[in-house]
Design an enzyme around this catalytic site. Sequence first.
Site, PDB file in Angstrom:
ATOM      1  N   ASP A 164     -13.127 142.999  47.108  1.00  0.00           N
ATOM      2  CA  ASP A 164     -14.035 143.581  46.113  1.00  0.00           C
ATOM      3  C   ASP A 164     -13.622 143.347  44.664  1.00  0.00           C
ATOM      4  OD1 ASP A 164     -15.397 144.555  48.309  1.00  0.00           O
ATOM      5  OD2 ASP A 164     -14.267 146.416  48.331  1.00  0.00           O
ATOM      6  N   LYS A 224     -15.490 138.155  43.795  1.00  0.00           N
ATOM      7  CA  LYS A 224     -15.506 136.770  44.288  1.00  0.00           C
ATOM      8  C   LYS A 224     -16.922 136.200  44.289  1.00  0.00           C
ATOM      9  CE  LYS A 224     -13.551 138.131  48.211  1.00  0.00           C
ATOM     10  NZ  LYS A 224     -13.159 139.510  47.884  1.00  0.00           N
ATOM     11  N   LYS A 270     -19.376 136.854  42.265  1.00  0.00           N
ATOM     12  CA  LYS A 270     -19.725 136.470  40.901  1.00  0.00           C
ATOM     13  C   LYS A 270     -19.084 135.124  40.539  1.00  0.00           C
ATOM     14  CE  LYS A 270     -17.500 138.015  37.176  1.00  0.00           C
ATOM     15  NZ  LYS A 270     -17.062 138.902  36.097  1.00  0.00           N
ATOM     16  N   ALA A 273     -17.241 141.463  54.966  1.00  0.00           N
ATOM     17  CA  ALA A 273     -17.308 141.086  53.547  1.00  0.00           C
ATOM     18  C   ALA A 273     -18.629 141.541  52.939  1.00  0.00           C
ATOM     19  CB  ALA A 273     -17.191 139.569  53.413  1.00  0.00           C
ATOM     20  N   GLY A 274     -18.576 141.893  51.679  1.00  0.00           N
ATOM     21  CA  GLY A 274     -19.797 142.207  50.939  1.00  0.00           C
ATOM     22  C   GLY A 274     -19.661 141.632  49.551  1.00  0.00           C
ATOM     23  N   HIS A 275     -20.309 140.510  49.306  1.00  0.00           N
ATOM     24  CA  HIS A 275     -20.143 139.831  48.018  1.00  0.00           C
ATOM     25  C   HIS A 275     -21.400 140.039  47.176  1.00  0.00           C
ATOM     26  CE1 HIS A 275     -16.859 136.988  49.758  1.00  0.00           C
ATOM     27  NE2 HIS A 275     -16.607 138.263  49.925  1.00  0.00           N
ATOM     28  N   ARG A 308      -8.664 133.741  73.708  1.00  0.00           N
ATOM     29  CA  ARG A 308      -9.441 132.640  74.295  1.00  0.00           C
ATOM     30  C   ARG A 308     -10.515 133.106  75.274  1.00  0.00           C
ATOM     31  NH1 ARG A 308      -4.185 130.864  75.939  1.00  0.00           N
ATOM     32  NH2 ARG A 308      -3.869 132.986  75.239  1.00  0.00           N
ATOM     33  N   GLN A 367     -12.335 139.204  51.770  1.00  0.00           N
ATOM     34  CA  GLN A 367     -11.217 140.151  51.722  1.00  0.00           C
ATOM     35  C   GLN A 367     -10.208 139.728  50.646  1.00  0.00           C
ATOM     36  OE1 GLN A 367     -12.117 139.029  55.279  1.00  0.00           O
ATOM     37  NE2 GLN A 367     -13.715 140.464  54.799  1.00  0.00           N
ATOM     38  N   THR A 412      -7.066 143.418  57.491  1.00  0.00           N
ATOM     39  CA  THR A 412      -8.170 142.861  58.264  1.00  0.00           C
ATOM     40  C   THR A 412      -7.602 141.909  59.314  1.00  0.00           C
ATOM     41  OG1 THR A 412     -10.374 141.874  58.091  1.00  0.00           O
ATOM     42  CG2 THR A 412      -8.657 140.919  56.682  1.00  0.00           C
ATOM     43  N   LYS A 439     -13.695 143.173  35.097  1.00  0.00           N
ATOM     44  CA  LYS A 439     -13.911 144.612  34.883  1.00  0.00           C
ATOM     45  C   LYS A 439     -12.969 145.294  33.891  1.00  0.00           C
ATOM     46  CE  LYS A 439     -16.766 146.013  38.710  1.00  0.00           C
ATOM     47  NZ  LYS A 439     -16.921 146.813  39.917  1.00  0.00           N
ATOM     48  N   ASP A 496     -13.909 145.606  31.055  1.00  0.00           N
ATOM     49  CA  ASP A 496     -14.946 146.351  30.317  1.00  0.00           C
ATOM     50  C   ASP A 496     -15.123 147.763  30.867  1.00  0.00           C
ATOM     51  OD1 ASP A 496     -15.854 144.593  32.443  1.00  0.00           O
ATOM     52  OD2 ASP A 496     -17.853 145.418  32.112  1.00  0.00           O
TER      53      ASP A 496
HETATM   54  P1  IMO Z   1     -14.809 141.508  50.558  1.00  0.00           P
HETATM   55  O1  IMO Z   1     -14.942 140.093  51.047  1.00  0.00           O
HETATM   56  C1  IMO Z   1     -12.835 145.358  50.794  1.00  0.00           C
HETATM   57  C2  IMO Z   1     -11.100 146.516  54.669  1.00  0.00           C
HETATM   58  C3  IMO Z   1     -11.703 147.685  55.415  1.00  0.00           C
HETATM   59  C4  IMO Z   1     -10.458 148.215  56.121  1.00  0.00           C
HETATM   60  C5  IMO Z   1      -9.726 146.927  56.509  1.00  0.00           C
HETATM   61  C6  IMO Z   1      -9.982 146.449  57.919  1.00  0.00           C
HETATM   62  O2  IMO Z   1     -16.115 142.123  50.169  1.00  0.00           O
HETATM   63  O3  IMO Z   1     -13.771 141.612  49.509  1.00  0.00           O
HETATM   64  P2  IMO Z   1     -12.090 145.266  59.026  1.00  0.00           P
HETATM   65  O4  IMO Z   1     -13.539 145.711  59.135  1.00  0.00           O
HETATM   66  O5  IMO Z   1     -11.906 144.008  58.254  1.00  0.00           O
HETATM   67  O6  IMO Z   1     -11.382 145.245  60.354  1.00  0.00           O
HETATM   68  O7  IMO Z   1     -11.377 146.441  58.172  1.00  0.00           O
HETATM   69  O8  IMO Z   1     -10.161 145.949  55.578  1.00  0.00           O
HETATM   70  N1  IMO Z   1     -12.067 145.447  54.314  1.00  0.00           N
HETATM   71  C7  IMO Z   1     -12.498 145.202  53.062  1.00  0.00           C
HETATM   72  N2  IMO Z   1     -12.277 145.876  51.903  1.00  0.00           N
HETATM   73  N3  IMO Z   1     -13.548 144.231  50.767  1.00  0.00           N
HETATM   74  C8  IMO Z   1     -13.774 143.525  51.917  1.00  0.00           C
HETATM   75  O9  IMO Z   1     -14.379 142.324  51.893  1.00  0.00           O
HETATM   76  C9  IMO Z   1     -13.275 144.027  53.146  1.00  0.00           C
HETATM   77  N4  IMO Z   1     -13.304 143.615  54.428  1.00  0.00           N
HETATM   78  C10 IMO Z   1     -12.559 144.488  55.122  1.00  0.00           C
HETATM   79  O10 IMO Z   1     -12.237 148.635  54.519  1.00  0.00           O
HETATM   80  O11 IMO Z   1      -9.624 148.931  55.275  1.00  0.00           O
HETATM   81 MG    MG Z   2     -16.903 143.238  48.654  1.00  0.00          MG
END
Ligand code: IMO
Ligand code: MG
Length: 334
Positions: free
Chosen positions: A15, A18, A20, A43-45, A140, A176, A191, A280, A282
């Site tokens: 978070d 990435k 952007k 992931a949430g971009h 596997r 991540q 993760t 950020k 700002d």
């Molecule tokens: P982006 O790509 C922030 C965190 C989860 C949890 C840990 C394991 O948007 O940066 P998982 O579902 O991967 O098994 O969870 O990793 N997590 C993230 N935190 N941004 C992410 O992706 C994340 N993907 C997983 O909150 O603590």
């Molecule tokens: Mg994110």
Amino acid sequence: MIKYADVIVDLQAGDTGKGKVCNHLSNGGEYTHVIRYNGGGNAGHTIYKNGVKMVTHFIPSGIVNGVKSIIGPGCVVNVDKLVKEINELQFNGVEVMGNLFIDKRVHLITDEHIVEDSKDTEIGTTKTGNGPCYRDKYYRKGVRAENSNFLKEMVIDIYEELYNNDDNKILFEGAQGFELDVDWGDYPYVTSSHCTVGSAVLNGVPPQSIRRVYGVCKAYNTYVGAKSFEKDEKVFEQIREVGNEYGATTGRKRQIAWNNLDDIIKATRINGVTHLVVNKIDVLEKVGKMKLFYKKQEVNFVDGDFYELFFKNTIKQNCPLVREVIFSRSAEKI
Ligand code: IMO
Ligand code: MG
């Protein structure tokens, strides 16, 4: 063949912006492909394109610029959620069909994976089935995209795609971040995939092709998950609101902390970062309070310019591969 490959890698716990950075870099016509190299729907971009907010989970953010986008073999995908994401992007005017491809080796996240992951209470996962899917891959027992009838039109062999001419210029988009990496992160609060530059190379390019590594961090740190991360400081509440620090995938509150520059130096060194983007500042400027930790000492700043100067000098002293440090105050570009 690969002319060059640039990599976007997150230096913190996800978070950091990435999406952007990927939008900005892929907008200039410099790349033939954008490739996601790790992770799945966790992931949430977030991307702002002409004022419209879009969030991608599986699909590389470069899709919004009409660049050929590949979900690489290091990723995992859930078909239903992917279809939903394609529809949302199309609703926002993004041309997806004909631009999106999935390597045949990508593993599929099944409903059973999601049910299993949803029972987690210890790690605080995103409940997207990511962990169980990677487990089955390494055990596997997994199912791959090449086995899905549904995805047929989009499935390719990334080798054939990248080595069919001499002219491919690639932007790798990571998911991540370093602090969530299964080896380098704070295990078990991590993760299930690798989130370093090494992970990009696993997606079919020679290490020698890597030209630039864009390391991305924020002027403060955030984390979402089960461990206790945020200390008791009133200002963090303010930073969360001003910075809109809520998960793009799950909507959960992100916990906030001041940056530890030693940790950023470590991630910068290990990833071979050449261009460091700090997002950020700002937000801290608006909140009117900023500090960071360096060599276990607290360093306070009266404004963002002093923060920037200290940050840049310290990176310069410790990370000789870094050629540029960019402080970005915009949601759409770096
Ligand atoms: P982006 O790509 C922030 C965190 C989860 C949890 C840990 C394991 O948007 O940066 P998982 O579902 O991967 O098994 O969870 O990793 N997590 C993230 N935190 N941004 C992410 O992706 C994340 N993907 C997983 O909150 O603590
Ligand atoms: Mg994110």
